[in-house]
Write a protein that holds these residues in place. Structure first.
Motif, PDB file in Angstrom:
ATOM      1  N   LEU A 195      88.188 -27.784 112.759  1.00  0.00           N
ATOM      2  CA  LEU A 195      88.281 -26.463 112.135  1.00  0.00           C
ATOM      3  C   LEU A 195      86.896 -25.883 111.892  1.00  0.00           C
ATOM      4  O   LEU A 195      86.657 -24.689 112.152  1.00  0.00           O
ATOM      5  N   ALA A 196      85.981 -26.704 111.401  1.00  0.00           N
ATOM      6  CA  ALA A 196      84.605 -26.235 111.184  1.00  0.00           C
ATOM      7  C   ALA A 196      83.997 -25.739 112.488  1.00  0.00           C
ATOM      8  O   ALA A 196      83.335 -24.694 112.529  1.00  0.00           O
ATOM      9  N   GLU A 197      84.239 -26.459 113.575  1.00  0.00           N
ATOM     10  CA  GLU A 197      83.715 -26.033 114.877  1.00  0.00           C
ATOM     11  C   GLU A 197      84.361 -24.728 115.312  1.00  0.00           C
ATOM     12  O   GLU A 197      83.686 -23.844 115.868  1.00  0.00           O
ATOM     13  N   ALA A 198      85.664 -24.573 115.060  1.00  0.00           N
ATOM     14  CA  ALA A 198      86.364 -23.337 115.418  1.00  0.00           C
ATOM     15  C   ALA A 198      85.813 -22.145 114.645  1.00  0.00           C
ATOM     16  O   ALA A 198      85.894 -21.007 115.112  1.00  0.00           O
ATOM     17  N   LEU A 199      85.228 -22.404 113.474  1.00  0.00           N
ATOM     18  CA  LEU A 199      84.619 -21.348 112.673  1.00  0.00           C
ATOM     19  C   LEU A 199      83.171 -21.075 113.077  1.00  0.00           C
ATOM     20  O   LEU A 199      82.479 -20.280 112.443  1.00  0.00           O
ATOM     21  N   GLY A 200      82.712 -21.736 114.139  1.00  0.00           N
ATOM     22  CA  GLY A 200      81.367 -21.497 114.643  1.00  0.00           C
ATOM     23  C   GLY A 200      80.290 -22.335 113.996  1.00  0.00           C
ATOM     24  O   GLY A 200      79.100 -22.073 114.194  1.00  0.00           O
ATOM     25  N   MET A 201      80.681 -23.349 113.240  1.00  0.00           N
ATOM     26  CA  MET A 201      79.700 -24.220 112.597  1.00  0.00           C
ATOM     27  C   MET A 201      79.250 -25.303 113.562  1.00  0.00           C
ATOM     28  O   MET A 201      79.986 -25.680 114.479  1.00  0.00           O
ATOM     29  N   GLU A 202      78.038 -25.797 113.360  1.00  0.00           N
ATOM     30  CA  GLU A 202      77.512 -26.854 114.221  1.00  0.00           C
ATOM     31  C   GLU A 202      78.110 -28.190 113.797  1.00  0.00           C
ATOM     32  O   GLU A 202      77.908 -28.639 112.664  1.00  0.00           O
ATOM     33  N   VAL A 203      78.847 -28.805 114.705  1.00  0.00           N
ATOM     34  CA  VAL A 203      79.580 -30.037 114.406  1.00  0.00           C
ATOM     35  C   VAL A 203      79.320 -31.037 115.531  1.00  0.00           C
ATOM     36  O   VAL A 203      79.364 -30.667 116.707  1.00  0.00           O
ATOM     37  N   PRO A 204      79.051 -32.295 115.211  1.00  0.00           N
ATOM     38  CA  PRO A 204      78.836 -33.281 116.276  1.00  0.00           C
ATOM     39  C   PRO A 204      80.113 -33.565 117.054  1.00  0.00           C
ATOM     40  O   PRO A 204      81.229 -33.382 116.544  1.00  0.00           O
ATOM     41  N   ALA A 205      79.944 -34.022 118.281  1.00  0.00           N
ATOM     42  CA  ALA A 205      81.097 -34.415 119.100  1.00  0.00           C
ATOM     43  C   ALA A 205      81.819 -35.575 118.432  1.00  0.00           C
ATOM     44  O   ALA A 205      81.199 -36.425 117.788  1.00  0.00           O
ATOM     45  N   ARG A 206      83.150 -35.604 118.563  1.00  0.00           N
ATOM     46  CA  ARG A 206      83.930 -36.650 117.905  1.00  0.00           C
ATOM     47  C   ARG A 206      85.203 -36.886 118.685  1.00  0.00           C
ATOM     48  O   ARG A 206      85.666 -36.021 119.439  1.00  0.00           O
ATOM     49  N   GLU A 207      85.802 -38.057 118.470  1.00  0.00           N
ATOM     50  CA  GLU A 207      87.075 -38.398 119.086  1.00  0.00           C
ATOM     51  C   GLU A 207      87.756 -39.472 118.255  1.00  0.00           C
ATOM     52  O   GLU A 207      87.113 -40.187 117.474  1.00  0.00           O
ATOM     53  N   LEU A 208      89.065 -39.575 118.398  1.00  0.00           N
ATOM     54  CA  LEU A 208      89.838 -40.631 117.763  1.00  0.00           C
ATOM     55  C   LEU A 208      90.121 -41.722 118.790  1.00  0.00           C
ATOM     56  O   LEU A 208      90.542 -41.434 119.903  1.00  0.00           O
ATOM     57  N   VAL A 209      89.874 -42.969 118.407  1.00  0.00           N
ATOM     58  CA  VAL A 209      90.071 -44.082 119.333  1.00  0.00           C
ATOM     59  C   VAL A 209      90.848 -45.184 118.617  1.00  0.00           C
ATOM     60  O   VAL A 209      90.918 -45.235 117.386  1.00  0.00           O
TER      61      VAL A 209
END
Length: 413
Positions: A195-209
């Protein structure tokens, strides 16, 4: 004396550096005092890379060396160490050289892979003894905080998988393991970061494993918890072995980890960004703070906001978003971690409170109110259609939805 005591007391001095630049020395003196001194060569540099803003005076120069502290490290170094259960696991894993509760011992054991670009290595060049269970593999990793997490690397080739970093600083990802007590914590953070990324904020790459993708995880760090592991790209690590210096606001303000909830207020961070970084970074901080309030994040304390020092390490910038999740599903009456204009209750964050915050942060009231209202409107538009929200367990998602429904009209009247 026990083997652990002998191994620990053997190391009396640590050389402190930023990447390959020697910065100072941390010495353990008789009486269990710890003294940190900047090197004359570092002091003599014209505009040296920033080690910590807490060591800078108002005119930009370097302060005098801090006085020795008994039975504690200076705050900057104390904040590099893990806390609570994660610390217990680290101490157990390094039991051959770390006495329980001894910060200097633990820093010496973890000093090759600390957050950011800091290294703390024995001055005599001697290796730190690992526990019997660690023999044969490099386990010098340190991540500040309380959640069970490790610095890991992805393997390439046919076998793939995820393992511990095999060398100092080589871990490119943080693996945050699921909680025994908080259902869907990893999925919660994964969705809120999206959601933070969708708002244009700088967010590190992430994934669920899945936990099954990991190999070589020490027994001290395995739990019976179920759910996914959140894998987050480390923004304090660059290509190859490059490290990027970082410090959290507990370090900036010279506060100990135990003071992360009461060692400052949000306007202190805002004012520091306004005067020491940029107007844009301070407004971005207001946006992120509004997002935390709207989504019910009551854990954005001093250690969950940081400055990053990219390039030559002389110019700070607001670090990307991290630890952005909703605590409301687990603590329904949770409030802000720090006070905002003297208030911690999420439902009390009226426009007047934000005006007060703006004034104390030395920001224009209109700019802050606009940032807050626009953030609320964007959350309303994007959260319900965000694909990542579907991974959050239904009962957790329902509580987040209800809180957002309550907060958006308050912040975007």
């Amino acid at each position: 004396m026990t083997q652990a005591v002998l191994a620990a007391e053997r190391i009396q001095s640590l050389d402190i550096s930023l990447n390959d630049l020697p910065v100072g020395t941390l010495v353990r003196t008789p009486g269990d005092y710890n003294a940190f001194n900047l090197l004359p060569a570092y002091r003599a540099m014209n505009n040296p890379p920033v080690f910590s803003l807490s060591l800078r005076s108002a005119d930009g120069g370097l302060r005098r060396d801090p006085k020795p502290i008994r039975r504690a490290l200076p705050p900057f170094f104390a904040n590099l160490l893990p806390e609570e259960k994660l610390r217990e696991a680290m101490e157990k894993h390094h039991a051959a050289s770390v006495r329980p509760g001894n910060d200097f011992d633990l820093l010496a054991a973890l000093g090759g892979d600390l957050p950011g670009a800091v290294r703390a290595l024995p001055s005599d060049g001697s290796p730190v003894v690992a526990g019997p269970e660690a023999q044969g593999r490099n386990t010098r990793f340190s991540l500040a905080g309380v959640q069970m997490k490790l610095s890991v690397m992805k393997n390439t080739g046919k076998q793939g998988g995820i393992t511990l970093a095999v060398g100092d600083g080589q871990g490119q990802y943080i693996a945050k393991f699921p909680s025994l007590t908080h259902i869907g914590l990893s999925e919660n953070e994964f969705a809120l970061m999206a959601l933070a990324e969708a708002l244009g904020m700088e967010v590190p790459a992430r994934e669920l494993v899945d936990k099954t993708e990991f190999t070589g995880i020490p027994d001290e760090f395995t739990t019976q918890s179920t759910g996914k592991v959140l894998l987050v790209r480390r923004f304090d690590r660059g290509d190859g072995d490059t490290r990027v210096h970082i410090e959290d606001f507990a370090q900036v303000f010279g506060r100990y980890p135990s003071e992360k909830y009461n060692g400052g207020a949000y306007h202190n961070i805002g004012a520091a960004l306004t005067s020491g970084v940029s107007f844009d970074s301070a407004i971005e901080f207001a946006r992120r703070l509004a997002l935390a309030a709207i989504t019910g994040n009551g854990d954005m304390h001093l250690k969950n906001w940081s400055l990053l020092y990219p390039g030559d390490g002389r110019t700070p910038m607001l670090a990307p978003v991290y630890d952005m999740l909703s605590t409301i599903p687990y603590l329904p009456k949770d409030g802000l971690a720090l006070s905002l204009a003297g208030e911690k209750s999420l439902q009390a964050l009226t426009p007047e409170r934000w005006r007060n915050f703006a004034n104390r942060s030395r920001l224009p009231e209109g700019a802050v109110l606009t940032a807050v209202a626009e953030t609320a409107a964007a959350v309303r538009d994007k959260w319900l259609v965000l694909p990542e929200r579907d991974v959050v367990p239904a009962q957790v998602r329902a509580r987040i939805d209800a809180h957002i429904d309550e907060m958006v009209p308050l912040l975007d009247p």
